[in-house]
Design a protein around this motif. Structure first.
Motif, PDB file in Angstrom:
ATOM      1  N   ILE A   1      80.434  10.321 -51.011  1.00 28.99           N
ATOM      2  CA  ILE A   1      80.877  11.727 -50.997  1.00 28.99           C
ATOM      3  C   ILE A   1      79.816  12.681 -51.532  1.00 28.99           C
ATOM      4  O   ILE A   1      79.865  13.870 -51.255  1.00 28.99           O
ATOM      5  CB  ILE A   1      82.206  11.943 -51.757  1.00 28.99           C
ATOM      6  N   THR A   2      78.849  12.165 -52.291  1.00 27.76           N
ATOM      7  CA  THR A   2      77.804  13.056 -52.801  1.00 27.76           C
ATOM      8  C   THR A   2      76.574  13.047 -51.897  1.00 27.76           C
ATOM      9  O   THR A   2      75.573  13.677 -52.208  1.00 27.76           O
ATOM     10  CB  THR A   2      77.374  12.684 -54.232  1.00 27.76           C
ATOM     11  N   GLY A   3      76.657  12.314 -50.789  1.00 29.25           N
ATOM     12  CA  GLY A   3      75.546  12.329 -49.830  1.00 29.25           C
ATOM     13  C   GLY A   3      74.399  11.436 -50.234  1.00 29.25           C
ATOM     14  O   GLY A   3      73.244  11.721 -49.935  1.00 29.25           O
ATOM     15  N   ARG A   4      74.689  10.346 -50.962  1.00 21.82           N
ATOM     16  CA  ARG A   4      73.615   9.440 -51.393  1.00 21.82           C
ATOM     17  C   ARG A   4      73.590   8.151 -50.592  1.00 21.82           C
ATOM     18  O   ARG A   4      72.776   7.295 -50.845  1.00 21.82           O
ATOM     19  CB  ARG A   4      73.801   9.069 -52.865  1.00 21.82           C
ATOM     20  N   PHE A   5      74.538   8.000 -49.656  1.00 18.81           N
ATOM     21  CA  PHE A   5      74.632   6.727 -48.949  1.00 18.81           C
ATOM     22  C   PHE A   5      73.381   6.452 -48.145  1.00 18.81           C
ATOM     23  O   PHE A   5      72.893   7.314 -47.457  1.00 18.81           O
ATOM     24  CB  PHE A   5      75.811   6.768 -47.997  1.00 18.81           C
ATOM     25  N   GLY A   6      72.807   5.286 -48.262  1.00 18.40           N
ATOM     26  CA  GLY A   6      71.635   5.018 -47.451  1.00 18.40           C
ATOM     27  C   GLY A   6      71.424   3.544 -47.253  1.00 18.40           C
ATOM     28  O   GLY A   6      72.159   2.738 -47.753  1.00 18.40           O
TER      29      GLY A   6
END
Ligand SMILES: Nc1ncnc2c1ncn2[C@@H]1O[C@H](COP(=O)(O)OP(=O)(O)O)[C@@H](O)[C@H]1O
Ligand SMILES: [Mg+2]
Lengths: 234, 263
Positions: B258-263
């Motif tokens: 949800i914080t846009g850190r998925f990688g």
């Protein structure tokens, strides 16, 4: 925490805000240190410079407001990022207040000649050392999002309160005994009070640090439901 | 593993109870042992990266996966205490009870009226033409489309704008008086205004229906839903109040996503 977003510019913005709030904290600590030096040296010229330093702190605060606003508007921060932005914004307000208090201390020296004896000087130095230690510790704790270090501030603030009580009761005693330097005594009472308030702001930043890391709000636990209800209806 | 029933709402009986659900496409497992309860008259959002199994799990709730060659399911899904995978269950009424709205608006190549009337007709919900007209009107009112189309009910549904077509599909779904409405990325083909209208509509519909929405937009999940389930690689990672998921999730995978850190 802010070094692995998919969007690199978002990381940069968060890092910038962290750098700014740390810088603001260090500026405030330095300003307080200089204000106390002015008191001890009864140096009104140096005190004028301390007063003007407040502008720099207000400018950093304004920059933090704009950057936080932009991150909230453009990045929709969530969870720990959201808490980080909220607490940076909140800490900036607390730091801005410590700057005001340092300015108030310096203004006293601009306008007045204080006569400070060895005992008062000793108590003042002990109190200001403890306050500055807390402020610099909490700035480090927030910068490193170090919850354990933030926890230590609460006990350390009790020491600040004790030193403030000790200093101010010694001053009250002098008033009672018709001290010859009653104006100095009165101004020192204000200074002690200002330092104690700076300690409270450091404590607020410690609470914010814990919230930023864990999402837990400390102060809520201090109230039970009945007290909370009473407060809301007051 | 994630709790399957958000703690503050345990006193409300769930309308859907999923127990140890596994879904396979051939040899490939797409859903791994998911248990989850859905609360009635609530909007529940399924979020997670593409391919994590949101649509697969959604389709399991009205047995749409049955229509996919090689798709197999294990476990139980109870709706109002009845296992919908029991051999005696007829999928036609099931799919009326658990309706579905798709990503791309898909009106039939028929008139606006017939698009909405089709379901009630085949399910025998109207005895007379007047009753049918009432059902159609109510469904179009319910989907917020009535004022826009009441003078051209005989015109083709495909002639409407994208947002109107999607609301026509919602009218078609609610015309058969479902209990649950499944929505699979219902706004992803729509502009922001049409999206806002559908979101407002969902909030209204949740007074009467249980809504489960798959969305790739976290903001949309945050705006409309009360509960959010986060899926990752076929697992249910976390299921909680939407507010909690977006402010202080428990699992670090949820937080990273949800914080846009998925990688
Ligand atoms: N019809 C299908 N046949 C084979 N594999 C499928 C089919 N539909 C989905 N899958 C696979 O199942 C997994 C979950 O897909 P899906 O449920 O569509 O995910 P999501 O909706 O979260 O994007 C993916 O690995 C996808 O490739
Ligand atoms: Mg999908």
């Amino acid at each position: 925490m802010s070094n692995d977003h998919i969007l690199g510019t978002y990381d940069e913005e968060l890092t910038n805000l962290q750098i700014l709030i740390t810088k603001m904290g260090n500026e405030c600590a330095e300003m307080i240190r200089q204000a106390i030096d002015c008191v001890i040296n009864n140096d009104s010229n140096a005190a004028k410079q301390v007063v003007s330093r407040d502008k720099l702190i207000n400018a950093i605060n304004a920059e933090i407001t704009v950057l936080s606003q932009n991150v909230i508007a453009l990045r929709s921060p969530m969870a720990n990022d959201l808490r980080l932005i909220l607490t940076i914004f909140q800490n900036a307000l607390n730091l801005e207040r410590t700057g005001d208090l340092a300015k108030n201390i310096a203004k006293i020296i601009v306008k007045n000649d204080l006569v400070i004896d060895a005992s008062a000087r000793d108590k003042l130095e002990k109190l200001s050392d403890a306050v500055l230690q807390n402020l610099t510790d909490v700035i480090t704790a927030f910068n490193g999002l170090d919850e354990a270090k933030a926890q230590t501030i609460f006990d350390a603030d009790k020491l600040v309160d004790d030193l403030h009580d000790d200093f101010s009761s010694s001053l009250m005693l002098r008033i009672k005994n018709d001290d010859a330097h009653s104006e100095t005594v009165m101004h020192l009472l204000f200074i002690s009070r200002h330092l104690e308030r700076i300690g409270d702001h450091a404590k607020n930043i410690a609470e914010a640090t814990i919230y930023a890391v864990s999402g837990e709000i400390n102060q809520l636990d201090e109230f039970d439901d009945v007290q909370f209800e009473a407060l809301l209806n007051a | 593993m994630a709790s399957n029933s958000p703690s503050d709402t345990q006193e409300i009986d769930p309308v859907v109870v999923c127990k140890n659900v596994n879904v396979f496409y051939g040899d490939k497992q797409a859903i791994n042992n998911i248990s989850l309860d859905i609360l009635p008259k609530t909007i529940t959002a399924f979020i997670g990266p593409s391919g994590c199994g949101k649509s697969t799990f959604l389709r399991a709730l009205n047995r749409m996966n049955d229509t996919i060659e090689g798709c197999r399911m294990e476990g139980e899904i109870l709706i109002d205490n009845t296992n919908i995978y029991h051999p005696d269950i007829d999928v036609v009424p099931l799919r009326a009870r658990v309706g579905m709205v798709f990503q791309k608006p898909n009106p039939f190549p028929k008139s606006i009226f017939d698009n909405v009337a089709y379901g009630p007709k085949i399910h025998g919900l109207a005895k007379t033409n007047a009753e049918l007209a009432d059902i159609v009107e109510n469904a179009l009112r319910g989907s917020g489309l009535w004022e826009e189309v009441k003078d051209r009910l005989d015109q083709p549904g495909t002639g409407l704008s994208g947002g109107q077509q999607q609301r026509l599909c919602i009218a078609r779904t609610i015309a058969v008086a479902p209990e649950i409405i499944l929505m699979d990325e219902p706004c992803s083909a729509l502009d922001p205004i049409a999206t806002a209208k559908i979101e407002a509509l969902m909030t209204d519909l949740a007074k009467d229906f249980t809504i489960i929405i798959v969305t790739h937009s976290m903001q949309q999940a945050a705006r409309v839903s009360k509960k959010t389930a986060f899926f990752h690689l076929g697992d249910l990672i976390e299921y909680d109040n939407t507010e909690t998921i977006f402010t202080n999730p428990t699992d670090s995978k949820t937080q990273d996503y949800i914080t846009g850190r998925f990688g």
